[in-house]
Design an enzyme around this catalytic site. Structure first.
Site, PDB file in Angstrom:
ATOM      1  N   GLY A   1      -1.502   8.956   1.421  1.00 26.95           N
ATOM      2  CA  GLY A   1      -2.039   7.904   0.637  1.00 26.95           C
ATOM      3  C   GLY A   1      -2.358   6.707   1.491  1.00 26.95           C
ATOM      4  O   GLY A   1      -2.307   6.562   2.787  1.00 26.95           O
ATOM      5  N   ASN A   2      -2.412   5.743   0.738  1.00 23.08           N
ATOM      6  CA  ASN A   2      -2.549   4.167   1.461  1.00 23.08           C
ATOM      7  C   ASN A   2      -1.959   3.142   0.236  1.00 23.08           C
ATOM      8  O   ASN A   2      -1.308   3.555  -0.968  1.00 23.08           O
ATOM      9  CB  ASN A   2      -3.993   4.023   1.764  1.00 23.08           C
ATOM     10  N   ARG A   3      -2.144   1.900   0.776  1.00 22.31           N
ATOM     11  CA  ARG A   3      -1.526   0.967  -0.012  1.00 22.31           C
ATOM     12  C   ARG A   3      -2.055   0.132  -1.056  1.00 22.31           C
ATOM     13  O   ARG A   3      -1.855  -0.781  -1.503  1.00 22.31           O
ATOM     14  CB  ARG A   3      -0.926   0.005   1.037  1.00 22.31           C
ATOM     15  N   SER A   4      -3.326   0.947  -1.409  1.00 24.27           N
ATOM     16  CA  SER A   4      -4.220   0.013  -2.382  1.00 24.27           C
ATOM     17  C   SER A   4      -3.436   0.425  -3.831  1.00 24.27           C
ATOM     18  O   SER A   4      -2.889   1.188  -4.270  1.00 24.27           O
ATOM     19  CB  SER A   4      -5.424   0.890  -2.401  1.00 24.27           C
TER      20      SER A   4
END
Ligand code: PMT
Length: 432
Positions: free
Chosen positions: A215-218
């Site tokens: 995933g990512n930090r958005s």
């Protein structure tokens, strides 16, 4: 976060058998993080005890215009409230409010507020259907008062019919919607009426096993800010989002997790859209073959084979219908201008919003952002540090001004050249 969180809500309770349900309304508002100020009429205390609300609410019960610490409690309550809700609202309270008669603290507070007011009537069917009550309710609706209920069902004394107080859950949900609407009022320049806009928000999650993902930090804040701004300007909004947030009133919200789900939902919605804004952080790679059971540590470091995800923006760019405006983003950590320029042409977008996600107070998760918009005609327009909503506003100002200029050029009667110079200057000044 609940829409009532942090809001000062005056909870008016008037004298009907349904007053016991106001206790549950109070509890739900408190659970949602609201600051609840109960105001009871004398009649209400015949059905529920003052001590119950004293114990549950944020502040003690107020009942009188005169014997409290505050010499002018109705104006203090009315002026500081984010919302006044009356549940149950009897025929007497509705009548007094409609006629502008302030015979007690509750009716005086209703007249002394400019906050949204929600009345939740409860009475016997004969009373609810009496022409006087119907006229009073119609008057209040005309003045912008929100009316929740009543519903049909069992009434006091074993009667059945229309007049039952709406459920506490429905009342609190309606309050949430009304407060969200008040926080996001329609724009003074509804310049997107008739436009359909598809917006993506949040970070996709690509599963490795049933519990782990890439995933990512958005946080979805930038994408949702676009949705709020576009909706407030009158657009018909579809937001394809990975975060569990509601959209602006009237928007279609499509919840997705993976890049494949986002691709399917966005492509379908974009087919008829006038504008597509790809603010989501879509994973570039995903595990080829996510395993069906949790990967075990004892089996060693997993050998996870990755494959590229579908490039949604590039696909939309390649099949863009005539006239559609495609806005992509570029989240960069180095060589921002060069990388973003490559994405502008490589993905067939009309604009790329270049986001240096290493800049202070910009990029992922925070409430502010700082970007540069690259247009396909070579213009580069910096939008300095500001709230994500204001970034959305500035980008939409630019895109809509360009659209107007383009349409003006196509209309030979409009003197397109002059118009175009004026609009582009205005936009440059606004967003510097
Ligand atoms: O959500 P927030 O916490 O508020 O943070 C906002 C943000 C930093 C996520 C946002 O401002 C932002 O920069 N979004 C784009 C993130 C991104 O994925 O950038 P990218 O450079 O990797 O991708 C370029 C463009 O292609 C983006 O429009 C992206 O949506 C799109 N893309 C990327 C990969 C892919 N497989 N399909 C795509 O459509």
């Amino acid at each position: 976060m609940s829409a009532v969180a942090g809001k000062r809500i005056v909870l008016g309770v008037s004298g009907g058998i349904a007053a016991y349900k106001a206790v549950e309304v109070c509890r739900r508002l408190m659970d949602g993080g609201a600051h609840v100020l109960p105001v009871l009429t004398r009649g209400a205390t015949r059905f529920v005890g003052r001590a119950t609300f004293d114990a549950l609410a944020s502040e003690p019960v107020r009942m009188s215009l005169f014997d409290e610490d505050d010499p002018i409690p109705h104006t203090t309550l009315g002026q500081t409230a984010d919302c006044v809700v009356v549940a149950p609202a009897t025929a007497r309270v509705i009548g007094a409010y409609a006629a502008g008669i302030s015979s007690d603290l509750l009716t005086a507070t209703l007249l002394a507020t400019r906050a949204p007011v929600v009345i939740c009537p409860a009475m016997h069917t004969e009373m609810w259907e009496h022409p006087a009550v119907a006229a009073n309710v119609a008057t209040l609706i005309q003045r912008g008062v929100h009316v929740v209920g009543p519903e049909a069902g069992l009434l006091a004394g074993g009667d059945e019919g229309l007049g039952r107080l709406s459920s506490p859950g429905d009342i609190v949900a309606a309050l949430g919607r009304i407060l969200a609407q008040a926080a996001n009022p329609p724009s003074e320049t509804p310049d997107m009426v008739g436009l359909s806009v598809v917006i993506t928000a949040g970070g996709t999650r690509e599963p490795m096993d049933p519990i782990r993902y890439i995933g990512n930090r958005s946080s979805g804040k930038q994408g949702h800010a676009f949705a709020d701004e576009a909706a407030s300007r009158g657009a018909e909004v579809t937001i394809v989002t990975t975060v569990g947030r509601s959209g602006p009133p009237g928007a279609t919200v499509v919840r997705v997790d993976t890049a494949a789900e986002m691709a399917a939902a966005t492509t379908a919605a974009a087919a008829d859209a006038d504008m597509v804004i790809m603010a989501a952080a879509v994973a570039d790679f995903r595990p080829v073959d996510p395993v069906g059971v949790k990967l075990k540590k004892r089996d060693g470091v997993p050998d996870v084979e990755l494959e590229p995800t579908p490039d949604i923006l590039a696909a939309l760019g390649a099949s863009k219908p005539e006239g559609q405006i495609l806005v992509g983003f570029a989240a960069e950590t180095c060589d921002v201008a060069a990388n973003a320029t490559a994405k502008l042409s490589g993905k067939g977008a009309d604009y790329i919003v270049a986001n240096d996600v290493t800049a202070e107070n910009a990029g992922f998760a925070g409430d502010t952002n700082e970007v540069v918009v690259l247009a396909s005609d070579g213009r580069m327009l910096p939008i300095g540090l500001r709230s994500k909503r204001d970034v959305a506003r500035a980008v939409l100002d630019l895109v809509l001004a360009d659209r107007k200029r383009r349409d003006g050029r196509q209309d030979p009667s409009s003197g397109g050249q002059e118009h175009s110079r004026y609009v582009s200057n205005t936009v440059s000044q606004e967003i510097q």
